[in-house]
Design an enzyme around this catalytic site. Structure first.
Site, PDB file in Angstrom:
ATOM      1  N   HIS A  70       0.836  -1.206   0.000  1.00  0.00           N
ATOM      2  CA  HIS A  70       0.000   0.000   0.000  1.00  0.00           C
ATOM      3  C   HIS A  70       0.867   1.249   0.000  1.00  0.00           C
ATOM      4  CE1 HIS A  70       0.551   1.017   4.360  1.00  0.00           C
ATOM      5  NE2 HIS A  70       0.680  -0.276   4.515  1.00  0.00           N
ATOM      6  N   ASP A  72      -0.788   4.289   0.817  1.00  0.00           N
ATOM      7  CA  ASP A  72      -1.379   5.258   1.741  1.00  0.00           C
ATOM      8  C   ASP A  72      -0.645   5.198   3.071  1.00  0.00           C
ATOM      9  OD1 ASP A  72      -2.571   2.659   2.147  1.00  0.00           O
ATOM     10  OD2 ASP A  72      -4.106   3.582   3.397  1.00  0.00           O
ATOM     11  N   ASP A 103       6.395   2.092   6.674  1.00  0.00           N
ATOM     12  CA  ASP A 103       5.056   1.507   6.464  1.00  0.00           C
ATOM     13  C   ASP A 103       4.290   2.277   5.418  1.00  0.00           C
ATOM     14  OD1 ASP A 103       2.735   0.096   6.710  1.00  0.00           O
ATOM     15  OD2 ASP A 103       2.179   0.917   8.649  1.00  0.00           O
ATOM     16  N   GLU A 136      -5.059   0.846   2.872  1.00  0.00           N
ATOM     17  CA  GLU A 136      -4.789  -0.245   3.805  1.00  0.00           C
ATOM     18  C   GLU A 136      -4.954   0.274   5.224  1.00  0.00           C
ATOM     19  OE1 GLU A 136      -2.835  -3.059   6.445  1.00  0.00           O
ATOM     20  OE2 GLU A 136      -2.242  -0.982   6.162  1.00  0.00           O
ATOM     21  N   GLU A 137      -4.568   1.513   5.428  1.00  0.00           N
ATOM     22  CA  GLU A 137      -4.589   2.092   6.776  1.00  0.00           C
ATOM     23  C   GLU A 137      -5.994   2.550   7.164  1.00  0.00           C
ATOM     24  OE1 GLU A 137      -2.108   1.726   8.551  1.00  0.00           O
ATOM     25  OE2 GLU A 137      -0.247   1.926   7.421  1.00  0.00           O
ATOM     26  N   GLU A 165       4.757  -5.799   3.767  1.00  0.00           N
ATOM     27  CA  GLU A 165       4.667  -5.024   5.026  1.00  0.00           C
ATOM     28  C   GLU A 165       5.921  -5.276   5.874  1.00  0.00           C
ATOM     29  OE1 GLU A 165       2.417  -2.993   6.363  1.00  0.00           O
ATOM     30  OE2 GLU A 165       0.572  -3.300   5.222  1.00  0.00           O
ATOM     31  N   HIS A 354       4.200   4.403  12.035  1.00  0.00           N
ATOM     32  CA  HIS A 354       3.161   5.284  12.577  1.00  0.00           C
ATOM     33  C   HIS A 354       3.701   6.291  13.601  1.00  0.00           C
ATOM     34  CE1 HIS A 354      -0.337   2.311  11.471  1.00  0.00           C
ATOM     35  NE2 HIS A 354       0.637   2.283  10.584  1.00  0.00           N
TER      36      HIS A 354
HETATM   37 ZN   LIG Z   1       1.314  -1.089   6.384  1.00  0.00          ZN
END
Ligand SMILES: [Zn+2]
Length: 383
Positions: A70, A72, A103, A136-137, A165, A354
């Site tokens: 992903h 995003d 990520d 995805e998030e 991931e 994150h």
């Molecule tokens: Zn991820």
């Protein structure tokens, strides 16, 4: 031809502000790069979410290796706490900084660069598919699921898939994932009867009921773990009544639990257990107990076999570390891909995912591209 630089590609992706559900230019950039490298690309946008499908080689080839990832990213959070521009892609002391650095823009860049170089330098007798989502998030309703629906419609298929991931807790190469626990959230609402706290017999207090229910649920042993999984867990995440008065028994309160479950359970079996505990509490306390349940993903495992062995051997060849086959951690889009073909996950160290000042070691991006390239080479060599 010169090798495709996965670090430069990661940096370009970081500069695309693709906070879910914004495309931010990230998928358009990948579409340009992949089209130029001979991949047939299709944008699979649905419900306001952008997704990209790319295939090199013949449609429907019996030997098709897939990657999933992903572009995003989660929001920046407290922008003032960052020491760099979250979308600046600055390199300092061997680390590339920015939201999505681990990520998972580096993972997407690494598999895209590996695939581009592989099909150009050693065109395989087979096909390579990249499925890259912009959701995805978020709710992930129109992300990888939309890509898989598109593939079903168009007669596109992957024989095996690797999700890129981050999977390594501390050291590059130490862990890959062969499955994931399921996740279920249950919201309980207990309704009694409001009254004066000096006359509790004239009211029906919902609080002792929710307290006992939450205690019963959280002290229950769901299982002892299985061959590939740790024991399932249940966490009480909130109990609320919002009552500001000390002389009032409230009419209603709520409690919420989140369960991470292994292959002993299913969303359905847990739902019926939770419902029966709710009914028991209602009966014992003379209150009404309502339950609302959301299953975010069922547990799944791709039992150790040719795919996990091939990925593990490639990781060991490039890093010197034999990865542990794990099912720990949160959910990922592998939970959707598993219905399509065998799937495993491998990526770099996810420590700063994150977080403020999210960053990735530049050397790890190169290493990850080398691992993905070797996986492709070994997969098609095994014909
Ligand atoms: Zn991820």
């Amino acid at each position: 031809m010169t090798a495709t630089d996965p670090v430069a590609l990661t940096a370009k992706l970081i500069r695309c502000p693709s906070v879910t559900p914004e495309e931010g230019g990230a998928l358009a950039l990948l579409e340009r790069e992949l089209s130029a490298a001979g991949f047939a690309c299709a944008r699979v946008d649905r419900g306001g979410v952008a997704n990209l499908f790319a295939r090199w080689g013949d449609k429907g080839h019996a030997r098709t290796f897939g990657f999933n990832g992903h572009t995003d990213v989660v929001p920046v959070g407290d922008a003032a706490a960052w020491t760099v521009d979250p979308f600046g892609a600055e390199v300092k002391d061997g680390f590339l900084y920015g939201r999505g650095a681990t990520d998972m823009k580096s993972g997407v860049a690494a598999f895209a660069a590996a695939a581009i170089d592989f099909v150009r330098d050693t065109p395989p007798n087979g096909a390579v598919i990249l499925t890259i989502t912009g959701d995805e998030e978020g709710d992930a309703v129109d992300g990888t699921t939309a890509l898989l629906d598109y593939m079903d419609r168009e007669g596109e298929a992957m024989s095996a898939c690797l999700v890129g991931e981050p999977t390594c807790p501390n050291t590059m190469g130490e862990m890959m994932k062969i499955g994931r626990r399921g996740s279920l959230t249950a919201w309980f609402t207990v309704t009694g009867e409001q009254g004066h706290s000096a006359y509790p017999h004239r009211a029906r207090n919902p609080l002792p009921a929710i307290a006992q229910l939450m205690d019963r649920l959280s002290s229950f042993t769901l299982d002892e773990g299985t061959d590939h999984f740790d024991p399932s867990t249940l966490a009480v995440v909130t109990i609320d009544t919002g009552n500001p008065a000390t002389n009032v028994i409230p009419a209603q309160c709520t409690g919420t639990v989140n369960i991470r479950f292994n292959d002993t359970h299913s969303g359905e079996s847990l739902t019926s257990w939770l419902q029966s505990e709710a009914d028991r509490t209602a009966e014992e306390f003379g209150v009404a107990v309502e339950v609302r349940i959301k299953v975010s993903g069922e547990s799944f495992v791709t039992p150790p076999g040719p795919l996990s062995a091939l990925v593990a051997a490639s990781v060991e060849a490039e890093t010197g570390v034999m990865p542990e086959l794990s099912t720990t951690g949160g959910t990922s889009d592998a939970r959707f891909v598993k219905d399509h073909c065998p799937v495993v996950e491998f990526g770099l160290v996810g420590k700063t995912m994150h977080q403020v000042d999210e960053r990735v070691e530049v050397a790890q991006i190169h290493q990850l591209k080398a691992i993905y390239g070797r996986i492709l080479a070994d997969y098609f060599a095994a014909l």
